[in-house]
Design a protein around this motif. Structure first.
Motif, PDB file in Angstrom:
ATOM      1  N   ASP A  18       0.830  -1.201   0.000  1.00 39.88           N
ATOM      2  CA  ASP A  18       0.000   0.000   0.000  1.00 39.88           C
ATOM      3  C   ASP A  18       0.867   1.255   0.000  1.00 39.88           C
ATOM      4  OD1 ASP A  18      -2.225  -1.608   0.031  1.00 39.88           O
ATOM      5  OD2 ASP A  18      -2.620  -1.364   2.175  1.00 39.88           O
ATOM      6  N   TYR A  19       1.951   1.218   0.773  1.00 40.77           N
ATOM      7  CA  TYR A  19       2.857   2.370   0.832  1.00 40.77           C
ATOM      8  C   TYR A  19       3.526   2.601  -0.515  1.00 40.77           C
ATOM      9  CZ  TYR A  19       6.915   5.212   2.098  1.00 40.77           C
ATOM     10  OH  TYR A  19       7.873   6.187   2.142  1.00 40.77           O
ATOM     11  N   ARG A  20       3.991   1.508  -1.149  1.00 39.20           N
ATOM     12  CA  ARG A  20       4.621   1.649  -2.461  1.00 39.20           C
ATOM     13  C   ARG A  20       3.633   2.185  -3.492  1.00 39.20           C
ATOM     14  NH1 ARG A  20       7.218  -3.214  -0.708  1.00 39.20           N
ATOM     15  NH2 ARG A  20       5.603  -4.485  -1.705  1.00 39.20           N
ATOM     16  N   ALA A  21       2.372   1.737  -3.399  1.00 39.29           N
ATOM     17  CA  ALA A  21       1.350   2.225  -4.327  1.00 39.29           C
ATOM     18  C   ALA A  21       1.113   3.721  -4.132  1.00 39.29           C
ATOM     19  CB  ALA A  21       0.045   1.446  -4.135  1.00 39.29           C
ATOM     20  N   ARG A  22       1.102   4.179  -2.871  1.00 39.33           N
ATOM     21  CA  ARG A  22       0.937   5.612  -2.611  1.00 39.33           C
ATOM     22  C   ARG A  22       2.119   6.401  -3.168  1.00 39.33           C
ATOM     23  NH1 ARG A  22      -0.814   3.745   2.428  1.00 39.33           N
ATOM     24  NH2 ARG A  22       1.189   4.267   3.401  1.00 39.33           N
ATOM     25  N   GLN A  23       3.332   5.844  -2.999  1.00 37.13           N
ATOM     26  CA  GLN A  23       4.498   6.524  -3.548  1.00 37.13           C
ATOM     27  C   GLN A  23       4.414   6.647  -5.063  1.00 37.13           C
ATOM     28  OE1 GLN A  23       7.966   4.376  -1.860  1.00 37.13           O
ATOM     29  NE2 GLN A  23       8.463   6.326  -0.875  1.00 37.13           N
ATOM     30  N   ARG A  24       3.962   5.560  -5.734  1.00 37.70           N
ATOM     31  CA  ARG A  24       3.832   5.614  -7.193  1.00 37.70           C
ATOM     32  C   ARG A  24       2.820   6.667  -7.610  1.00 37.70           C
ATOM     33  NH1 ARG A  24       4.323  -0.117  -6.521  1.00 37.70           N
ATOM     34  NH2 ARG A  24       2.055  -0.367  -6.583  1.00 37.70           N
ATOM     35  N   GLU A  25       1.708   6.764  -6.879  1.00 39.96           N
ATOM     36  CA  GLU A  25       0.685   7.746  -7.202  1.00 39.96           C
ATOM     37  C   GLU A  25       1.202   9.165  -6.952  1.00 39.96           C
ATOM     38  OE1 GLU A  25      -2.710   9.618  -8.384  1.00 39.96           O
ATOM     39  OE2 GLU A  25      -2.054   7.563  -8.744  1.00 39.96           O
ATOM     40  N   GLN A  26       1.944   9.332  -5.853  1.00 40.98           N
ATOM     41  CA  GLN A  26       2.510  10.649  -5.570  1.00 40.98           C
ATOM     42  C   GLN A  26       3.532  11.051  -6.625  1.00 40.98           C
ATOM     43  OE1 GLN A  26       4.011   9.934  -1.645  1.00 40.98           O
ATOM     44  NE2 GLN A  26       2.034  10.192  -0.647  1.00 40.98           N
ATOM     45  N   ALA A  27       4.363  10.078  -7.053  1.00 36.20           N
ATOM     46  CA  ALA A  27       5.358  10.368  -8.086  1.00 36.20           C
ATOM     47  C   ALA A  27       4.674  10.763  -9.398  1.00 36.20           C
ATOM     48  CB  ALA A  27       6.264   9.155  -8.298  1.00 36.20           C
ATOM     49  N   ARG A  28       3.566  10.069  -9.731  1.00 31.95           N
ATOM     50  CA  ARG A  28       2.816  10.409 -10.945  1.00 31.95           C
ATOM     51  C   ARG A  28       2.282  11.837 -10.854  1.00 31.95           C
ATOM     52  NH1 ARG A  28      -1.946  11.306 -12.452  1.00 31.95           N
ATOM     53  NH2 ARG A  28      -2.786  10.878 -10.378  1.00 31.95           N
ATOM     54  N   TRP A  29       1.723  12.219  -9.685  1.00 36.99           N
ATOM     55  CA  TRP A  29       1.213  13.586  -9.507  1.00 36.99           C
ATOM     56  C   TRP A  29       2.339  14.598  -9.677  1.00 36.99           C
ATOM     57  CZ3 TRP A  29       2.422  17.686  -6.444  1.00 36.99           C
ATOM     58  CH2 TRP A  29       1.501  18.734  -6.380  1.00 36.99           C
TER      59      TRP A  29
END
Length: 334
Positions: free
Chosen positions: A213-224
């Motif tokens: 879940d943390y890695r998924a949030r990081q990926r979403e934040q990086a995309r933003w």
């Protein structure tokens, strides 16, 4: 007059009497909630389950069930396994009772304290005589227990004479406590109440899920960040990589953010009259463009003027920079 050892024996002996009831928390208006029971452990941190203000409880020997008033489970144990539902009511965490622990203000009304706990100084030693009173419609012993170091007030408990269950505790001076407002002792309870037969996470599986879940949030934040700030790696002299590890996006949704990785800090706010001065504990630069107030800093090296110009070119190459200044660390003179 009842001796304390008789009360202590009743509380630490495994009861063969089933019990069920409803617990309510007592919080007087304006009362502090920091005088409650503490907890310590060694080794791998256990799962700690804090109870609701009101809950229903079933107990039979070492078996326990705690659920919310709407019937959804919080904690279940058959004495061999324990299930924690505070993360998900559909797929709880499971482990031995010594690692999945029900903890909080009403913990001793929901589960039995061990004999070892009663030899310590955490509300474990009597400072008053034992009296016999009616409490929660039951014949109970009541006694005050001495507070540990660092806590100012004693704790009064009410113990059911027949079963040895604690039916209430209260710190009168602080106005906090827990008590059964309705309780039934002695009626049979189906063993199925103390078992969860649905899917469950082991501690290891749950930790893996948290990490994913943390890695998924990081990926979403990086995309933003890529879409809204800079589409290419943000690297300047030293070299310093400002590509974020975590992006904390302003909930207002105006495009403001703060990022950090292991070495750098970067952020922006909507331009204001006075500019933006983040409370970072490192030397950093602040500046403004037409729309934004910016800030950038580094953990183990200090940015210089040339590095800041490179960073500005990477972030907003065609915009005029104003109000550029260096902010020193708060523990040294700039």
């Amino acid at each position: 007059m009842t001796a304390w050892i008789e009360v202590l024996t009743a509380m630490t002996t495994d009861s063969t009497i089933p019990m069920r009831g409803t617990i309510e928390e007592i919080h007087e208006a304006g009362s502090p909630e920091s005088f409650r029971q503490g907890f310590a452990y060694s080794g791998t941190p256990p799962v700690l389950i804090a109870p609701e203000d009101s809950c229903r409880v079933w107990r039979y020997g070492k078996k326990t069930r705690v659920e919310r008033l709407d019937g959804s489970p919080i904690f279940i144990s058959d004495g061999v396994r324990a299930w924690d539902f505070t993360g998900s009511v559909d797929r709880p965490r499971v482990g031995p009772p010594g690692r999945v622990i029900y903890l909080g203000p009403s913990q001793f009304l929901s589960q039995q304290r061990s004999t070892a706990e009663w030899t310590g100084n955490e509300f474990a030693q009597p400072i008053s005589t034992v009296e016999t009173v009616e409490f929660a419609g039951r014949n109970c012993w009541t006694v005050q227990l001495a507070p540990p170091d660092g806590k100012p007030y004693p704790l009064r408990i009410w113990v059911d004479v027949e079963s040895g269950f604690i039916l209430g505790d209260r710190i009168d001076e602080a106005g906090v406590g827990s008590q059964f407002v309705e309780v039934t002792v002695g009626e049979p309870i189906d063993d199925g109440v103390f078992v969860w037969d649905g899917p469950a996470y082991t501690t290891e599986e749950y930790q893996e899920q948290l990490e994913e879940d943390y890695r998924a949030r990081q990926r979403e934040q990086a995309r933003w960040f890529t879409e809204n700030v800079a589409s290419t790696p943000v690297i300047v002299r030293a070299p310093l990589d400002f590509t974020p590890g975590d992006v904390h996006i302003n909930k207002v949704g105006d495009g403001s953010f703060e990022t950090n990785n292991r070495r750098t800090l970067l952020g922006r706010r909507r331009r204001s009259e006075d500019g933006w001065l983040p409370k970072w504990g490192v030397t950093h630069f602040v500046w403004s463009t037409a729309e934004w107030d910016w800030a950038a800093g580094a953990m183990d090296v200090e940015l210089d003027d040339v590095a800041v110009v490179e960073l500005q070119h990477a972030l907003h190459p065609d915009e005029t920079v104003e109000r550029l200044r260096r902010i020193g660390r708060p523990d040294r003179r700039s």
